[in-house]
Design a protein around this motif. Structure first.
Motif, PDB file in Angstrom:
ATOM      1  N   ASP A  25      29.753  46.648  55.615  1.00 36.20           N
ATOM      2  CA  ASP A  25      28.446  46.693  54.868  1.00 36.20           C
ATOM      3  C   ASP A  25      28.348  47.717  53.925  1.00 36.20           C
ATOM      4  N   GLU A  26      29.510  48.242  53.426  1.00 35.64           N
ATOM      5  CA  GLU A  26      29.399  49.372  52.273  1.00 35.64           C
ATOM      6  C   GLU A  26      28.945  48.877  51.080  1.00 35.64           C
ATOM      7  N   ASP A  27      28.666  49.635  50.061  1.00 35.21           N
ATOM      8  CA  ASP A  27      28.420  49.290  48.661  1.00 35.21           C
ATOM      9  C   ASP A  27      29.565  47.922  48.413  1.00 35.21           C
ATOM     10  N   TRP A  28      28.990  46.941  47.769  1.00 33.31           N
ATOM     11  CA  TRP A  28      29.853  45.730  47.197  1.00 33.31           C
ATOM     12  C   TRP A  28      31.081  46.299  46.559  1.00 33.31           C
ATOM     13  N   ASP A  29      30.800  47.042  45.264  1.00 36.77           N
ATOM     14  CA  ASP A  29      31.943  47.462  44.488  1.00 36.77           C
ATOM     15  C   ASP A  29      32.937  48.252  45.362  1.00 36.77           C
ATOM     16  N   GLN A  30      32.653  48.934  46.397  1.00 39.59           N
ATOM     17  CA  GLN A  30      33.769  49.671  46.813  1.00 39.59           C
ATOM     18  C   GLN A  30      34.222  48.613  47.945  1.00 39.59           C
ATOM     19  N   VAL A  31      33.531  47.956  48.557  1.00 42.10           N
ATOM     20  CA  VAL A  31      34.181  46.998  49.456  1.00 42.10           C
ATOM     21  C   VAL A  31      35.330  46.061  48.625  1.00 42.10           C
ATOM     22  N   GLN A  32      34.785  45.601  47.332  1.00 45.61           N
ATOM     23  CA  GLN A  32      35.734  44.758  46.762  1.00 45.61           C
ATOM     24  C   GLN A  32      36.994  45.429  46.279  1.00 45.61           C
ATOM     25  N   PHE A  33      36.820  46.625  45.814  1.00 42.82           N
ATOM     26  CA  PHE A  33      37.843  47.748  45.536  1.00 42.82           C
ATOM     27  C   PHE A  33      38.874  47.835  46.692  1.00 42.82           C
ATOM     28  N   GLN A  34      38.262  47.894  48.057  1.00 42.67           N
ATOM     29  CA  GLN A  34      39.194  48.096  49.317  1.00 42.67           C
ATOM     30  C   GLN A  34      39.748  46.884  49.523  1.00 42.67           C
ATOM     31  N   LEU A  35      39.029  45.757  49.513  1.00 45.22           N
ATOM     32  CA  LEU A  35      39.612  44.370  49.676  1.00 45.22           C
ATOM     33  C   LEU A  35      40.833  44.357  48.748  1.00 45.22           C
ATOM     34  N   LEU A  36      40.787  44.326  47.395  1.00 47.57           N
ATOM     35  CA  LEU A  36      41.799  43.910  46.575  1.00 47.57           C
ATOM     36  C   LEU A  36      42.852  44.937  46.770  1.00 47.57           C
ATOM     37  N   SER A  37      42.800  46.324  47.026  1.00 44.52           N
ATOM     38  CA  SER A  37      43.711  47.095  47.154  1.00 44.52           C
ATOM     39  C   SER A  37      44.658  46.535  48.665  1.00 44.52           C
ATOM     40  N   GLN A  38      43.824  46.472  49.414  1.00 51.38           N
ATOM     41  CA  GLN A  38      44.572  45.962  50.602  1.00 51.38           C
ATOM     42  C   GLN A  38      45.493  44.666  50.534  1.00 51.38           C
ATOM     43  N   ILE A  39      45.194  43.880  49.548  1.00 57.62           N
ATOM     44  CA  ILE A  39      45.905  42.605  49.256  1.00 57.62           C
ATOM     45  C   ILE A  39      46.979  43.205  48.248  1.00 57.62           C
ATOM     46  N   GLU A  40      46.898  44.139  47.391  1.00 55.20           N
ATOM     47  CA  GLU A  40      47.933  44.465  46.520  1.00 55.20           C
ATOM     48  C   GLU A  40      49.013  45.151  47.279  1.00 55.20           C
ATOM     49  N   GLU A  41      48.482  46.021  48.280  1.00 54.73           N
ATOM     50  CA  GLU A  41      49.491  46.568  49.363  1.00 54.73           C
ATOM     51  C   GLU A  41      50.640  45.617  49.999  1.00 54.73           C
ATOM     52  N   LYS A  42      50.167  44.371  50.179  1.00 52.42           N
ATOM     53  CA  LYS A  42      50.869  43.298  51.044  1.00 52.42           C
ATOM     54  C   LYS A  42      50.873  42.080  50.239  1.00 52.42           C
ATOM     55  N   THR A  43      51.452  42.250  49.160  1.00 51.77           N
ATOM     56  CA  THR A  43      51.526  40.972  48.011  1.00 51.77           C
ATOM     57  C   THR A  43      52.027  39.887  48.725  1.00 51.77           C
ATOM     58  N   LYS A  44      53.234  40.084  49.439  1.00 48.41           N
ATOM     59  CA  LYS A  44      53.917  38.805  49.916  1.00 48.41           C
ATOM     60  C   LYS A  44      53.317  38.342  51.189  1.00 48.41           C
ATOM     61  N   PHE A  45      52.546  38.977  51.793  1.00 47.59           N
ATOM     62  CA  PHE A  45      51.704  38.173  52.950  1.00 47.59           C
ATOM     63  C   PHE A  45      50.808  37.450  52.388  1.00 47.59           C
ATOM     64  N   ASP A  70      37.459  35.168  41.358  1.00 51.27           N
ATOM     65  CA  ASP A  70      38.463  35.385  40.260  1.00 51.27           C
ATOM     66  C   ASP A  70      39.366  36.459  40.431  1.00 51.27           C
ATOM     67  N   GLU A  71      39.054  37.463  40.687  1.00 52.36           N
ATOM     68  CA  GLU A  71      39.850  38.538  41.398  1.00 52.36           C
ATOM     69  C   GLU A  71      40.936  38.314  42.195  1.00 52.36           C
ATOM     70  N   LEU A  72      40.649  37.601  43.181  1.00 51.53           N
ATOM     71  CA  LEU A  72      41.700  37.110  44.219  1.00 51.53           C
ATOM     72  C   LEU A  72      42.509  35.985  43.506  1.00 51.53           C
ATOM     73  N   SER A  73      41.980  35.198  42.798  1.00 51.57           N
ATOM     74  CA  SER A  73      42.877  34.305  42.002  1.00 51.57           C
ATOM     75  C   SER A  73      43.915  34.729  41.115  1.00 51.57           C
ATOM     76  N   ASP A  74      43.362  35.819  40.384  1.00 46.65           N
ATOM     77  CA  ASP A  74      44.431  36.713  39.729  1.00 46.65           C
ATOM     78  C   ASP A  74      45.497  37.078  40.544  1.00 46.65           C
ATOM     79  N   ARG A  75      45.420  37.462  41.767  1.00 46.89           N
ATOM     80  CA  ARG A  75      46.460  38.096  42.782  1.00 46.89           C
ATOM     81  C   ARG A  75      47.053  36.947  43.571  1.00 46.89           C
ATOM     82  N   GLY A  76      46.912  35.687  43.250  1.00 52.63           N
ATOM     83  CA  GLY A  76      47.474  34.724  44.060  1.00 52.63           C
ATOM     84  C   GLY A  76      46.808  34.319  45.208  1.00 52.63           C
TER      85      GLY A  76
END
Length: 230
Positions: A25-45, A70-76
């Motif tokens: 429930d943190e700031d939405w921009d921070q949450v989105q950053f963390q989520l996209l970073s997590q996905i980028e660290e585990k691209t294959k998964f 849209d950000e998620l779509s850009d990462r497959g």
């Protein structure tokens, strides 16, 4: 994205439609950053995965959801649902064609049973996994059926197949070398535990009609018969 921020991994669970990610429930921009970073660290998964996000009481506007989609779509990755306790968020999600908690709960979940195995989350798939199917799960995967050529299973835990393994499997995707792959018959296209690939094709052909258990021992994959006398 700001690379100086500390990366936090959000909990991930598997269910019938795909992956469920519970956000903080943190700031939405921070949450989105963390989520996209997590996905980028585990691209294959995450590649090709369908995800739902659990956001609790948070109110999200349609523009914020569309931005995340849209950000998620850009990462497959495909965002298919936003699970919220807010009626405003539900209305906004539905306006974008996204599922909500109510619509997901109404889905038929037959053939996909959640479970716990050795203290880890597990999923039971009571069907043959056919060509073109890709299963991704944060935990153990149990298949009551065959895994056909062209099918693939990715798991952070172990993989147990009560049938023929003829497709591709990757256990311990996050690097865990304590995971296991078991099958009643072994003839895979690709088999990997952690970062170690099974390459001994002659041994595979010799064992493919016998129940086997594959583990990592001293940095190498080892294949043992299942001893039904034990």
């Amino acid at each position: 994205m700001n690379k100086d921020k500390k990366i936090i991994s959000f909990p991930i669970k598997g269910f019938k439609e795909g992956l469920l990610i519970t956000l903080s429930d943190e700031d939405w921009d921070q949450v989105q950053f963390q989520l996209l970073s997590q996905i980028e660290e585990k691209t294959k998964f995450f590649s090709g995965a369908k995800v739902a996000v659990e956001i609790g009481e948070r109110v999200l506007h349609a523009a914020e959801m569309a931005g995340l989609r849209d950000e998620l779509s850009d990462r497959g990755v495909k965002l298919f649902a936003v699970l919220s306790n807010s009626q405003v968020t539900d209305v906004n999600a539905e306006s974008l064609g996204l599922k909500t908690r109510k619509s997901v709960l109404r889905e038929n979940t037959s053939g996909f049973g959640p479970a716990v195995l050795d203290g880890k989350a597990a999923v039971l798939l009571q069907k043959t996994i056919r060509s073109g199917t890709s299963i991704k799960f944060a935990g153990n995967v149990i298949v009551d059926g065959d895994v056909n050529p062209g099918a693939e299973i990715f798991s952070t835990g172990s993989i147990f197949i009560w049938g023929k393994l003829r497709g591709s499997v990757h256990a311990g995707m996050e690097g865990s070398e304590s995971e296991t792959v078991c099958a009643m018959e072994l003839d895979p296209i690709n088999l990997r535990i952690a970062n170690i690939l099974l390459k001994d094709n002659k041994l595979i052909r010799k064992l493919k009609r016998k129940p086997v258990r594959i583990t990592i021992d001293n940095g190498k994959l080892t294949i043992n018969y299942w001893d039904n006398k034990k």
